[in-house]
Design an enzyme around this catalytic site. Sequence first.
Site, mmCIF file in Angstrom:
data_model
loop_
_atom_site.group_PDB
_atom_site.id
_atom_site.type_symbol
_atom_site.label_atom_id
_atom_site.label_comp_id
_atom_site.label_asym_id
_atom_site.label_seq_id
_atom_site.Cartn_x
_atom_site.Cartn_y
_atom_site.Cartn_z
ATOM 1 C CG ASP A 10 28.379 51.920 43.031
ATOM 2 O OD1 ASP A 10 27.781 50.845 42.834
ATOM 3 O OD2 ASP A 10 28.708 52.312 44.166
ATOM 4 C CG ASN A 24 27.820 33.454 45.274
ATOM 5 O OD1 ASN A 24 26.825 32.852 45.683
ATOM 6 N ND2 ASN A 24 28.530 34.262 46.039
ATOM 7 N N GLY A 32 32.791 41.499 44.733
ATOM 8 C CA GLY A 32 32.506 42.266 43.528
ATOM 9 C C GLY A 32 31.132 42.901 43.528
ATOM 10 C CB VAL A 33 28.597 43.197 40.772
ATOM 11 C CG1 VAL A 33 27.136 43.552 40.652
ATOM 12 C CG2 VAL A 33 29.430 43.995 39.779
ATOM 13 C CG ASP A 34 26.638 38.390 44.928
ATOM 14 O OD1 ASP A 34 25.489 38.824 45.098
ATOM 15 O OD2 ASP A 34 26.985 37.246 45.250
ATOM 16 C CB SER A 122 31.145 36.095 33.280
ATOM 17 O OG SER A 122 30.174 35.236 33.834
ATOM 18 C CB THR A 123 33.979 40.937 32.388
ATOM 19 O OG1 THR A 123 33.340 41.952 33.156
ATOM 20 C CG2 THR A 123 33.153 40.577 31.167
ATOM 21 N N GLY A 124 34.727 39.878 35.653
ATOM 22 C CA GLY A 124 35.585 40.166 36.803
ATOM 23 C C GLY A 124 36.314 38.901 37.230
ATOM 24 C CE1 TYR A 126 32.542 33.608 39.775
ATOM 25 C CE2 TYR A 126 30.670 33.475 38.317
ATOM 26 C CZ TYR A 126 31.229 33.328 39.571
ATOM 27 O OH TYR A 126 30.441 32.907 40.619
#
Length: 173
Positions: A10, A24, A32-34, A122-124, A126
């Site tokens: 995490d 974003n 997600g991470v954001d 970008s790998t989630g 996006y």
Amino acid sequence: MIEITLVRGDITQQHVDAIVNAANSSLLGGGGVDGAIHRRGGPEILAECRALRASHYGKGLRTGQAVATTAGRLDARHVIHTVGPVWSREEDRSALLASCYRESLRVAAELGAGTVAFPAISTGIYGWPIDDGARIAIRTVRAAAVAPITEVRFVLFDEHAYKAFETALAAQG
């Protein structure tokens, strides 16, 4: 030379100088991470993001750019927000993805950060293919190494992402 390490876990629990947020463009939180960074970091991060929107980033942060805020309640000094590109079959956006890593490292160096934790940008949601995203991330970090940064830590949420980054790191020796 920068030490590149891989961690499965995490990103909000990392003890580093700067945590990179796959944000974003609104800078006002998301999923997600954001979302995790904003939830764990607390309202201080959102307050600084709102101030950025009210001043320099009225239309939001452009893809490939990076900007820093406080880390709030995270075990870090700063959060560096960067907006990754949405993957496309029709258009090569890899330069924008590389820019996220490069610009984040530039901002980290300006802040005097020695340790920086990145997610797999970008790998989630996006949709960027993880193997290609890992290759771009490792290559860009190696090429953009800048003092005083001594360690870049890729914090990967699951085993699949970890394996992709492990393969990319080994391939780029």
